[in-house]
Motif scaffolding. Structure first.
Motif, PDB file in Angstrom:
ATOM      1  N   SER A   1       5.282   7.508  -8.550  1.00 29.32           N
ATOM      2  CA  SER A   1       6.175   6.417  -9.141  1.00 29.32           C
ATOM      3  C   SER A   1       6.724   5.787  -7.883  1.00 29.32           C
ATOM      4  CB  SER A   1       7.353   7.154 -10.080  1.00 29.32           C
ATOM      5  OG  SER A   1       8.076   7.875  -9.459  1.00 29.32           O
ATOM      6  N   ILE A   2       7.262   6.554  -6.960  1.00 27.80           N
ATOM      7  CA  ILE A   2       7.359   5.804  -5.714  1.00 27.80           C
ATOM      8  C   ILE A   2       6.485   4.901  -5.079  1.00 27.80           C
ATOM      9  CG2 ILE A   2       8.534   6.257  -3.399  1.00 27.80           C
ATOM     10  CD1 ILE A   2       9.833   8.845  -4.535  1.00 27.80           C
ATOM     11  N   TRP A   3       5.363   5.387  -4.862  1.00 28.33           N
ATOM     12  CA  TRP A   3       4.353   4.723  -4.308  1.00 28.33           C
ATOM     13  C   TRP A   3       3.955   3.302  -5.118  1.00 28.33           C
ATOM     14  CZ3 TRP A   3       0.706   9.587  -3.829  1.00 28.33           C
ATOM     15  CH2 TRP A   3       0.869  10.242  -2.388  1.00 28.33           C
ATOM     16  N   LYS A   4       4.146   3.421  -6.441  1.00 23.40           N
ATOM     17  CA  LYS A   4       3.845   2.347  -7.455  1.00 23.40           C
ATOM     18  C   LYS A   4       4.990   1.315  -7.205  1.00 23.40           C
ATOM     19  CE  LYS A   4       1.146   4.667 -10.846  1.00 23.40           C
ATOM     20  NZ  LYS A   4       1.071   5.008 -12.391  1.00 23.40           N
ATOM     21  N   ARG A   5       6.301   1.833  -6.987  1.00 25.85           N
ATOM     22  CA  ARG A   5       7.225   0.763  -6.771  1.00 25.85           C
ATOM     23  C   ARG A   5       7.030  -0.002  -5.432  1.00 25.85           C
ATOM     24  NH1 ARG A   5      10.673   4.972  -8.837  1.00 25.85           N
ATOM     25  NH2 ARG A   5      11.368   5.549  -6.955  1.00 25.85           N
ATOM     26  N   GLN A   6       6.513   0.720  -4.416  1.00 28.68           N
ATOM     27  CA  GLN A   6       6.468   0.126  -3.042  1.00 28.68           C
ATOM     28  C   GLN A   6       5.090  -0.426  -2.868  1.00 28.68           C
ATOM     29  OE1 GLN A   6       6.618   3.877  -0.682  1.00 28.68           O
ATOM     30  NE2 GLN A   6       8.773   3.627  -0.595  1.00 28.68           N
ATOM     31  N   GLU A   7       4.383  -0.437  -4.293  1.00 26.48           N
ATOM     32  CA  GLU A   7       3.024  -1.191  -4.278  1.00 26.48           C
ATOM     33  C   GLU A   7       2.110  -0.579  -3.110  1.00 26.48           C
ATOM     34  OE1 GLU A   7       3.871  -5.503  -4.109  1.00 26.48           O
ATOM     35  OE2 GLU A   7       4.643  -5.466  -5.956  1.00 26.48           O
ATOM     36  N   ARG A   8       1.960   0.673  -2.833  1.00 26.96           N
ATOM     37  CA  ARG A   8       1.128   1.108  -2.094  1.00 26.96           C
ATOM     38  C   ARG A   8      -0.269   1.478  -2.785  1.00 26.96           C
ATOM     39  NH1 ARG A   8       3.026   4.188   2.611  1.00 26.96           N
ATOM     40  NH2 ARG A   8       5.193   4.016   2.798  1.00 26.96           N
ATOM     41  N   SER A   9      -1.127   1.582  -2.043  1.00 30.64           N
ATOM     42  CA  SER A   9      -2.505   2.011  -2.565  1.00 30.64           C
ATOM     43  C   SER A   9      -2.427   3.524  -2.887  1.00 30.64           C
ATOM     44  CB  SER A   9      -3.766   2.020  -1.744  1.00 30.64           C
ATOM     45  OG  SER A   9      -4.884   2.367  -2.143  1.00 30.64           O
TER      46      SER A   9
ATOM     47  N   THR B   1      -2.933   9.324  -1.914  1.00 26.51           N
ATOM     48  CA  THR B   1      -3.367  10.632  -2.632  1.00 26.51           C
ATOM     49  C   THR B   1      -4.439  11.171  -1.777  1.00 26.51           C
ATOM     50  OG1 THR B   1      -2.667   9.654  -4.802  1.00 26.51           O
ATOM     51  CG2 THR B   1      -4.037  11.812  -4.728  1.00 26.51           C
ATOM     52  N   CYS B   2      -5.432  10.446  -1.203  1.00 32.14           N
ATOM     53  CA  CYS B   2      -6.640  11.167  -0.601  1.00 32.14           C
ATOM     54  C   CYS B   2      -5.885  11.567   0.887  1.00 32.14           C
ATOM     55  CB  CYS B   2      -7.623   9.938  -0.266  1.00 32.14           C
ATOM     56  SG  CYS B   2      -9.028  10.834   0.375  1.00 32.14           S
ATOM     57  N   GLN B   3      -4.954  10.903   1.440  1.00 36.01           N
ATOM     58  CA  GLN B   3      -4.259  11.476   2.649  1.00 36.01           C
ATOM     59  C   GLN B   3      -3.626  12.660   2.737  1.00 36.01           C
ATOM     60  OE1 GLN B   3      -4.639  10.252   6.065  1.00 36.01           O
ATOM     61  NE2 GLN B   3      -6.431   9.388   5.323  1.00 36.01           N
ATOM     62  N   VAL B   4      -2.728  12.497   1.280  1.00 35.63           N
ATOM     63  CA  VAL B   4      -2.013  14.049   0.924  1.00 35.63           C
ATOM     64  C   VAL B   4      -3.049  15.045   1.034  1.00 35.63           C
ATOM     65  CG1 VAL B   4      -0.586  15.068  -0.809  1.00 35.63           C
ATOM     66  CG2 VAL B   4      -0.097  12.735   0.106  1.00 35.63           C
ATOM     67  N   LEU B   5      -3.901  14.982   0.059  1.00 33.72           N
ATOM     68  CA  LEU B   5      -4.955  16.070  -0.064  1.00 33.72           C
ATOM     69  C   LEU B   5      -5.675  16.397   1.031  1.00 33.72           C
ATOM     70  CD1 LEU B   5      -6.722  14.638  -3.351  1.00 33.72           C
ATOM     71  CD2 LEU B   5      -5.045  16.709  -3.199  1.00 33.72           C
TER      72      LEU B   5
ATOM     73  N   LEU C   1      -1.457  12.494 -13.116  1.00 36.01           N
ATOM     74  CA  LEU C   1      -0.280  11.946 -12.541  1.00 36.01           C
ATOM     75  C   LEU C   1      -0.463  10.708 -12.143  1.00 36.01           C
ATOM     76  CD1 LEU C   1       0.905  15.190 -10.680  1.00 36.01           C
ATOM     77  CD2 LEU C   1       1.991  14.120 -12.751  1.00 36.01           C
ATOM     78  N   SER C   2      -1.402  10.191 -11.411  1.00 35.40           N
ATOM     79  CA  SER C   2      -1.385   8.782 -10.942  1.00 35.40           C
ATOM     80  C   SER C   2      -1.631   7.836 -11.785  1.00 35.40           C
ATOM     81  CB  SER C   2      -2.591   8.763  -9.969  1.00 35.40           C
ATOM     82  OG  SER C   2      -3.742   8.791 -10.747  1.00 35.40           O
TER      83      SER C   2
END
Length: 240
Positions: A83-91, A96-100, A164-165
């Protein structure tokens, strides 16, 4: 409006429920073990922080129990980041790929420090991210075995992140990555390499508009009528 998910009182770690406490201005959660239940060499590795990128852990013996305190100040659970990434308009797909990718590298580093992969609880609630730096840390939970391999647990974590995404791009990439890991029986090193390739691809490839994506998915579904897609369910987590 504040996200209530960020203010939980407990964290689920496999079959254990850890309570969250404020101690000395730090946010920590703790779980109890019987004295002697955790191998002494693991306590040494974990207490002296010999394996980087795990949540800092402190051990305390009290009333016949050994308590582990995890410091997660400044970190949020993976499940709360979308939800935070969406508010910040991130990809969403790139993040997600970087976290994994970071998550698999941490597991590999743990194995090099003789930490059993069974202690890595790969679940959106036990993968922690610093929202400012995007650094990932894991909660290592010694002595809680799971029946699945660590590779299968990574596949389930990817499937959970898709749900979740709510992101078309990540749902497509996530499914492709899961299928590749399973069909080619990737080990952790191969997963790291493959996730790195997919991450670079996302930066270089322009994602199509939703209308074009839907049309492509519709055509693909017609071509695969004899082999319907079976999605993994988020309920199949590897920390039972």
């Amino acid at each position: 409006m504040e996200d209530k998910a960020l203010y939980r009182n407990t964290i689920i770690l496999g079959s254990l429920e850890a309570r969250i406490e404020e101690i000395g201005g730090l946010r920590k959660f703790c779980i109890p073990y019987m004295v002697g239940e955790i191998p002494s060499y693991q306590i040494k590795v974990l207490e002296k922080r010999m394996c980087s990128r795990l949540l800092d852990m402190d051990f305390m013996t009290w009333e016949g129990l050994q308590w582990i305190y995890y410091n997660f100040s400044g970190y949020l659970q993976f499940a709360d980041l979308f939800s935070i990434w969406k508010r910040q308009e991130r990809s969403i797909a790139r993040e997600t790929c970087q976290v994994l990718l970071q998550t698999v590298r941490i597991v590999l580093a743990g194995e090099n420090s003789l930490l059993s992969s069974e202690g890595f609880s790969l679940h959106p609630d036990t993968v922690f991210i610093n929202p400012q730096t995007q650094e990932v840390r894991l909660a290592y939970v010694p002595g809680i075995p799971h029946k699945s391999s660590i590779q299968d647990c990574m596949v389930e974590l990817i499937a959970a992140s898709e749900l979740l995404s709510c992101d078309d791009q990540w749902e497509c990439y996530g499914e492709e990555i899961r299928k590749e890991i399973l069909s080619d029986n990737y080990g952790l090193k191969e997963i790291v390499k493959f996730l790195g390739e997919k991450s670079r691809e996302m930066y270089c490839r322009e994602w199509p508009a939703k209308s074009l994506l839907r049309e492509s998915a519709k055509t693909e579904a017609v071509n695969e009528e004899e082999s319907p897609k079976v999605r993994l369910k988020w309920s199949l987590f590897c920390h039972k």
